[in-house]
Scaffold this active site. Structure first.
Site, PDB file in Angstrom:
ATOM      1  N   ASP A  71     -15.748 -29.801 -50.682  1.00 44.54           N
ATOM      2  CA  ASP A  71     -14.694 -30.733 -51.051  1.00 44.54           C
ATOM      3  C   ASP A  71     -13.897 -31.249 -49.860  1.00 44.54           C
ATOM      4  OD1 ASP A  71     -13.481 -28.275 -50.639  1.00 44.54           O
ATOM      5  OD2 ASP A  71     -12.603 -28.138 -52.630  1.00 44.54           O
ATOM      6  N   ASP A 481      -6.402 -20.373 -48.553  1.00 41.03           N
ATOM      7  CA  ASP A 481      -7.186 -19.852 -49.668  1.00 41.03           C
ATOM      8  C   ASP A 481      -7.729 -18.441 -49.485  1.00 41.03           C
ATOM      9  OD1 ASP A 481      -6.768 -22.181 -51.110  1.00 41.03           O
ATOM     10  OD2 ASP A 481      -8.658 -23.081 -50.515  1.00 41.03           O
TER      11      ASP A 481
END
Length: 882
Positions: A71, A481
């Site tokens: 992404d 993350d």
């Protein structure tokens, strides 16, 4: 995996640094700097994965040709010989940083050398540029670009649906692209060179995740989400007649053309109330399978169904493996076995707890089995075993209670593909890695198949901060993350990310310059403390205590001796403490949200910056005084550091195109700053070991100097600069952090926003790794070309020690006779000058016992002929060539 992939670095700078293309550097600035170039070898500090992989695409014509899209981190091609991934978009530059977000990939099944990528990261204002379709005739080794008149969203909601880009399997000059934001369906008839909207396509979509979102992120129309051809309705060279298109519209999700795109109509009888995430056609059986969810994903989804459409009769059949009332997830991952028609698999992509689920049918969806099921709740029986020994951090250091297990089978599992040539091989993407198996058909016989990470070479972390201390581990990182890692060996995957606590995102870290065993890090966490300390160089951590009001990590600084810390967290003002954060006191004289750093010599001196103002504390962070320095950047897109070993010497980089933007230097603890006239723009600053014969530490920056954007090095205090990257190695946006290695001259660690931690070693004398000792004894080289295509090839090299003594390091040299150039090499370091190539061992394969061998491989370019090298030398001695 945090449920947002809107990365901090992008958001913080979207309105400033990344708000537009930087202007050309003025002539006055350019003439004041001398720029040279150096040849660097670039690699990743291995993490393996670390981010969401929403798409995996196998070529339908050529075995072992596969691609993966991320992404925010570009696209990759699978290398079967090494079972690794090769990055394909490192050439994306600073101005086009949004093109590292890949919304779709298409591999040409007529001409396997051709591959296409639809790129663009955000459809709202966060990405200032429009999207594009990249096309390659050499499997992604090089690209040409067709700009689009609208944006694409590789990191937007709905990015796991697809593929939105498709090549006609019969007439491969024809491609279709589904667009978001109400822009409709687009078509190219010249192999992706130009694009035009399909004017008569009847539905541009209407689904948005959150209409009330004023940022435009969650309120964008997710648009046209997939295109699927029925290859049986065409012949080679003529356009396929039947095309299915998925639309983000719960009442009108599937459209079809039966006249090669001339006219379109809603497919009659289709289910309503759900979004069709995927549409996969099994032409052998005449079935179009569809995976539905009530949400666009990749995080949300509470209900879902699987349907089968008989293309010959128009019959719709609900083939869902569970009753609708029993779903708490949507379906998305969907694939068929091309070797075994009737075998279909799907994923429960939004089943976060206790795990994702995989479903498999061998009778076209008539009956299903699950990858795991309950025996007696909460106990589970799994049809698989997990082996994460190659990426042990995938356990997250967790010890969950049943029915949850670690490592998990996955989450956000929207990419799922069975190899079209091998029924035993399957790959699927998760929020952190690519998992796969090579014995999938054991599922059908009641055996257990083995799931392993298949992600080596694919690095997809967003880097917020970097530290390379003078002793201990060479690198510690602050990542989005997955928190961050301590690398003791850059070529090996660390066993675990930072834990105790495990931040979802680490925003800042620092160490005590004169006591580098003391580390501190801060970050984001849904609940719990936002600060942690280490007294063993980051090997182990313990949590501190938050002051009142803290909501996020912010920035943190450790005193030079590790005796005190200053923290500027989100949600609260700047704080200071002595010891390890058991109690905090508010600093005075400095605004909330300031960036903080420490002097690297005086343990009582700390620095801060906020909105154009520099601040100094000489009492350990208790009070700060605003500096009288003027002319600094007025915004907050600034990074600064104090020079190790010299009290009061500070370098500051940053700014924006609408104001002051460059590199500044202070030698009086920030009382005054001098701008370096030759640096037009700069965004990071770091220090490394001084060059041989130099007395001042080496400077590194991500900057624009002499009109050129790049990674630069100076060995003379900024008087002259050397660009050390090249146009093939740009990695999009590199503005978060940079640091040199204090122990290895020329080594630099560079942050990226989705390509992980990149590090480079110089080819200059005295740079890079320590000199390789010259091996003794005889040697044999086997050189094999394992694959060759138009303008490109892949080769394996085996070096055998045929002497009687072990080697402790090796260096193999050869020359190409036909102008071949290496584009990527694995399992060794290399340099190439003209036709001459030198490959050296890496840290883990330098020792070669007598009678043993070592191997490495590479991809390269060629033209005309591709002759094998005639001779090889191990140091100064010739090897026998097999």
């Amino acid at each position: 995996m945090r449920r947002t992939r809107i990365l901090t670095a992008v958001l913080a700078l979207a309105a400033g640094l990344l708000a537009g293309a930087p202007p050309a550097l003025g002539a006055d600035a350019a003439k004041d700097v001398s720029i040279t170039a150096d040849t660097y070898t670039w690699k990743n500090a291995r993490i393996d994965g670390g981010g969401f992989v929403p798409g995996i695409v196998f070529n339908r014509k050529e075995r072992n040709l596969a691609y993966a899209r991320t992404d925010i981190g570009g696209a990759y091609r699978w290398q079967q010989s090494s079972k690794t991934w090769t990055p394909l978009m490192d050439s994306v530059g600073w101005d086009d940083w949004g093109h590292t977000g890949v919304v779709s990939l298409a591999s040409d099944s007529v001409d396997p050398d051709r591959v296409y990528a639809a790129v663009g990261t955000y459809t709202n204002s966060w990405d200032p540029g429009n999207g594009a379709v990249l096309r390659s005739a050499d499997r992604g080794a090089s690209w040409q670009k067709a700009d689009l008149p609208f944006k694409l969203g590789g990191n937007m909601p709905g990015r796991g649906m697809g593929e939105r880009l498709a090549v006609d399997p019969n007439r491969n000059s024809v491609l279709y692209l589904g667009a978001p934001s109400g822009k409709g369906l687009w078509r190219s008839t010249d192999s992706g060179t130009s694009w035009s909207q399909v004017a008569n396509f009847p539905n541009v979509g209407n689904y948005v995740q959150d209409p009330s979102d004023t940022s435009g992120y969650a309120s964008d129309n997710q648009g046209i989400v997939w295109v699927t051809f029925d290859e049986s309705t065409g012949t080679a060279g003529t356009a396929t007649r039947t095309i299915y298109v998925g639309v983000a519209d719960k009442d009108n999700a599937v459209y079809r053309s039966t006249d090669a795109g001339a006219t379109w109509s809603r497919v009659a009888g289709q289910p309503t109330g759900y979004l069709a995430h995927k549409g996969v056609l099994d032409a052998a059986n005449g079935y179009l399978y569809l995976a539905y969810s009530d949400k666009g994903g990749p995080y949300d989804g509470g209900k879902g169904r699987l349907w089968r459409y008989a293309t010959g009769t128009g019959t719709w059949t609900d083939i869902s493996p569970v009753a609708e009332a029993d779903t708490y997830y949507g379906f998305s991952g969907l694939t068929v076995d091309r070797q075994r028609p009737g075998t279909v698999m799907a994923t429960a992509y939004s089943s976060w707890w206790p795990d994702t689920q995989l479903f498999r049918s061998t009778d076209s969806g008539g009956t299903w089995t699950k990858a795991w099921d309950y025996t007696s709740y909460p106990d589970r029986a799994n049809r698989y075993t997990m082996d994460v020994s190659s990426s042990p951090w995938l356990t997250w250091g967790a010890n969950p209670s049943p029915p949850e297990q670690t490592p998990k089978l996955g989450w956000m599992t929207e990419a799922l593909e069975i190899d079209p040539f091998d029924s035993n091989r399957m790959m699927y993407g998760t929020g952190a890695t690519i998992y796969g198996t090579e014995d999938l058909t054991k599922w059908d016989g009641g055996g257990r198949f083995t799931v392993r990470p298949m992600v080596q070479g694919l690095e997809e972390t967003a880097v917020n901060d970097l530290a390379s201390p003078p002793s201990g581990a060479p690198l510690l990182s602050a990542l989005g993350d997955v928190g961050g890692f301590r690398h003791t060996d850059l070529a090996k995957v660390p066993s675990m990310m930072f834990t105790q606590p495990n931040f979802t995102t680490t925003t800042s870290l620092d160490f005590a310059e004169t006591n580098p065993n003391t580390f501190v890090r801060v970050g984001d966490l849904d609940s719990g403390p936002h600060i942690a300390f280490s007294t063993d160089n980051g090997a182990n951590w313990f949590a501190g205590t938050d002051p009142s009001g803290v909501s996020g990590g912010g920035t943190v600084a450790a005193a030079a001796d590790g005796g005190r810390f200053v923290w500027s967290p989100a949600g609260a003002g700047v704080q200071y403490t002595t010891g390890f954060g058991t109690s905090w006191q508010a600093s005075s004289g400095i605004p909330a949200g300031a960036v903080v750093e420490s002097d690297r010599v005086d343990p009582k001196v700390f620095y801060g910056f906020k909105s154009g103002q520099f601040y100094v504390s000489s009492d350990g962070g208790a009070t700060f005084t605003a500096s009288s320095a003027s002319g600094l950047p007025s915004g907050d897109s600034v990074r600064f550091k104090a020079l190790p070993g010299t009290k009061g010497e500070v370098w500051l980089a940053g700014g924006a195109t609408d104001g002051a933007y460059g590199l500044w230097h202070s030698t009086d603890a920030g009382a005054t700053f001098t701008r370096l006239s030759g640096v037009g723009q700069a965004d990071t600053i770091g220090f490394g070991k001084a060059a041989p014969g130099a007395s001042y530490q080496t400077l590194y920056t991500s900057a624009k100097i002499g009109g050129v954007r790049g990674i630069f090095r100076s060995t003379d205090k900024g008087a002259t600069w050397t660009r050390i990257n090249d146009d093939a190695h740009q990695w999009g946006w590199t503005g978060a952090a940079i640091t040199g290695d204090p122990r290895v001259y020329g080594r630099v660690y560079v942050s990226t926003n989705g390509r992980g931690v990149v590090y480079g070693d110089t080819s200059d004398a005295g740079g890079g790794t320590d000199p390789t000792p010259a091996p003794t004894g005889t040697c044999t080289v086997t050189y094999r070309i394992t694959n060759q295509w138009s303008d490109g090839f892949q080769a394996d090299v085996q070096l055998s020690n045929t002497g009687s003594s072990a080697w402790d390091g090796w260096s193999l040299g050869w020359s190409f006779a036909d102008g071949q150039r290496i584009t990527q090499l694995w399992n060794a370091e290399y340099t190439q000058s003209g036709s001459a190539v030198t490959a050296r061992n890496v840290s883990w394969n330098g020792g070669v016992a007598a009678g043993s061998s070592v191997s490495f491989g590479f991809t390269g370019s060629w033209s005309g002929t591709n002759a094998r090298p005639a001779s090889f030398k191990l140091g100064e001695q010739s090897c026998t060539v097999v």
